[in-house]
Design an enzyme around this catalytic site. Sequence first.
Site, mmCIF file in Angstrom:
data_model
loop_
_atom_site.group_PDB
_atom_site.id
_atom_site.type_symbol
_atom_site.label_atom_id
_atom_site.label_comp_id
_atom_site.label_asym_id
_atom_site.label_seq_id
_atom_site.Cartn_x
_atom_site.Cartn_y
_atom_site.Cartn_z
ATOM 1 N N GLU A 99 -14.228 31.441 40.312
ATOM 2 C CA GLU A 99 -13.018 32.093 40.789
ATOM 3 C C GLU A 99 -13.361 33.512 41.230
ATOM 4 O O GLU A 99 -14.068 34.227 40.535
ATOM 5 C CB GLU A 99 -11.960 32.130 39.686
ATOM 6 C CG GLU A 99 -10.669 32.863 40.032
ATOM 7 C CD GLU A 99 -9.934 32.239 41.197
ATOM 8 O OE1 GLU A 99 -9.728 32.970 42.196
ATOM 9 O OE2 GLU A 99 -9.577 31.052 41.124
ATOM 10 N N ASP A 152 -6.162 27.226 48.420
ATOM 11 C CA ASP A 152 -5.405 27.848 49.513
ATOM 12 C C ASP A 152 -5.450 26.934 50.724
ATOM 13 O O ASP A 152 -6.534 26.597 51.205
ATOM 14 C CB ASP A 152 -6.008 29.211 49.842
ATOM 15 C CG ASP A 152 -5.085 30.064 50.700
ATOM 16 O OD1 ASP A 152 -4.394 29.488 51.568
ATOM 17 O OD2 ASP A 152 -5.062 31.288 50.517
ATOM 18 N N LYS A 190 -2.582 28.174 59.092
ATOM 19 C CA LYS A 190 -2.804 28.337 60.525
ATOM 20 C C LYS A 190 -4.053 27.580 60.962
ATOM 21 O O LYS A 190 -5.083 27.622 60.307
ATOM 22 C CB LYS A 190 -2.937 29.819 60.873
ATOM 23 C CG LYS A 190 -1.657 30.619 60.614
ATOM 24 C CD LYS A 190 -1.834 32.077 60.994
ATOM 25 C CE LYS A 190 -0.545 32.869 60.734
ATOM 26 N NZ LYS A 190 -0.693 34.310 61.082
ATOM 27 N N ASP A 201 -0.177 20.697 47.150
ATOM 28 C CA ASP A 201 1.239 20.419 47.407
ATOM 29 C C ASP A 201 1.570 20.666 48.869
ATOM 30 O O ASP A 201 2.733 20.749 49.249
ATOM 31 C CB ASP A 201 2.149 21.243 46.494
ATOM 32 C CG ASP A 201 1.909 22.739 46.607
ATOM 33 O OD1 ASP A 201 1.200 23.169 47.538
ATOM 34 O OD2 ASP A 201 2.430 23.487 45.756
ATOM 35 N N THR A 255 -0.847 22.910 36.427
ATOM 36 C CA THR A 255 -1.255 24.300 36.547
ATOM 37 C C THR A 255 -0.024 25.159 36.838
ATOM 38 O O THR A 255 1.033 24.654 37.225
ATOM 39 C CB THR A 255 -2.277 24.503 37.686
ATOM 40 O OG1 THR A 255 -1.615 24.319 38.942
ATOM 41 C CG2 THR A 255 -3.427 23.516 37.566
ATOM 42 N N ARG A 256 -0.173 26.448 36.661
ATOM 43 C CA ARG A 256 0.927 27.371 36.937
ATOM 44 C C ARG A 256 1.355 27.289 38.395
ATOM 45 O O ARG A 256 2.548 27.280 38.705
ATOM 46 C CB ARG A 256 0.482 28.794 36.590
ATOM 47 C CG ARG A 256 1.546 29.858 36.833
ATOM 48 C CD ARG A 256 1.044 31.219 36.391
ATOM 49 N NE ARG A 256 -0.159 31.600 37.114
ATOM 50 C CZ ARG A 256 -0.869 32.700 36.836
ATOM 51 N NH1 ARG A 256 -0.517 33.484 35.845
ATOM 52 N NH2 ARG A 256 -1.941 32.993 37.553
ATOM 53 N N GLU A 263 0.982 24.774 40.406
ATOM 54 C CA GLU A 263 1.628 23.481 40.622
ATOM 55 C C GLU A 263 3.095 23.536 40.221
ATOM 56 O O GLU A 263 3.979 23.062 40.957
ATOM 57 C CB GLU A 263 0.901 22.412 39.810
ATOM 58 C CG GLU A 263 1.517 21.025 39.898
ATOM 59 C CD GLU A 263 0.778 20.016 39.051
ATOM 60 O OE1 GLU A 263 1.223 18.862 38.996
ATOM 61 O OE2 GLU A 263 -0.253 20.381 38.451
#
Length: 235
Positions: free
Chosen positions: A88, A137, A141, A173, A211-212, A214
């Site tokens: 991360e 992410d 675009k 998502d 996850t948060r 999600e």
Amino acid sequence: MSDPVKRSIFYGRRQGRPLRKKATELVETVLPKISVPTGDLDDIKLIDLDNLFGNSGREVWLEIGFGGGEHLAWQAEHNPEVNFIGAEYFINGVASLLGHLDDNGAQNVRIYRGDVRDMLPFLPPSSLSKVFILFPDPWHKARHNKRRIVQRETLDRLAELLVDGGELRMATDDMGYLQWMLERTVPHPDFEWIAASKQDWNQRTEDWPKTRYEEKGIKKGCKPGYLRFTRLPRS
């Protein structure tokens, strides 16, 4: 010593709001003890995973972009016999994971703070049993699609790193990104989609906690997609 490795260009935030006192203390005191040494990357040699974790013979699972660390901390707590690497770049996410690990006491996690693409070349072949890419992410675009982590070259490298029968889990998502993932992974010669039916993409398994990010998406009305692929046996 070989020349330093050219690092990938990282797109996105490196830090958000200032860290609280406890988070800062964890970053300063705990992170150095459980970090994947970046010196290994600059010296251009494979990372010694046995030395990194101080044990041998265990499976190694990798989570790419662990966000707030909820999923990785849960997996580490519920699979104490497995070694985990979390990659991360976002320091707030790193601090969040450290907080979760401090709460649950898991000792089997190592953290690479940086772009995972810089670390992947230095992991030994067939060293990973499971890889997670959860809610990356989507870079909506079209001109930014090249920044997406799910690319053919990334899948090629993960296929080299996964053991035969190893598992790649992905989730998003964003339906456009879900299609992107399927279009690149389903035809890949080294992966097979694990699905009892083509509708299984909207179901999480019991060992797949939320996850948060999600949960935020679900509250906004987004419908997550969950994908599982197995690494086919080498011929």
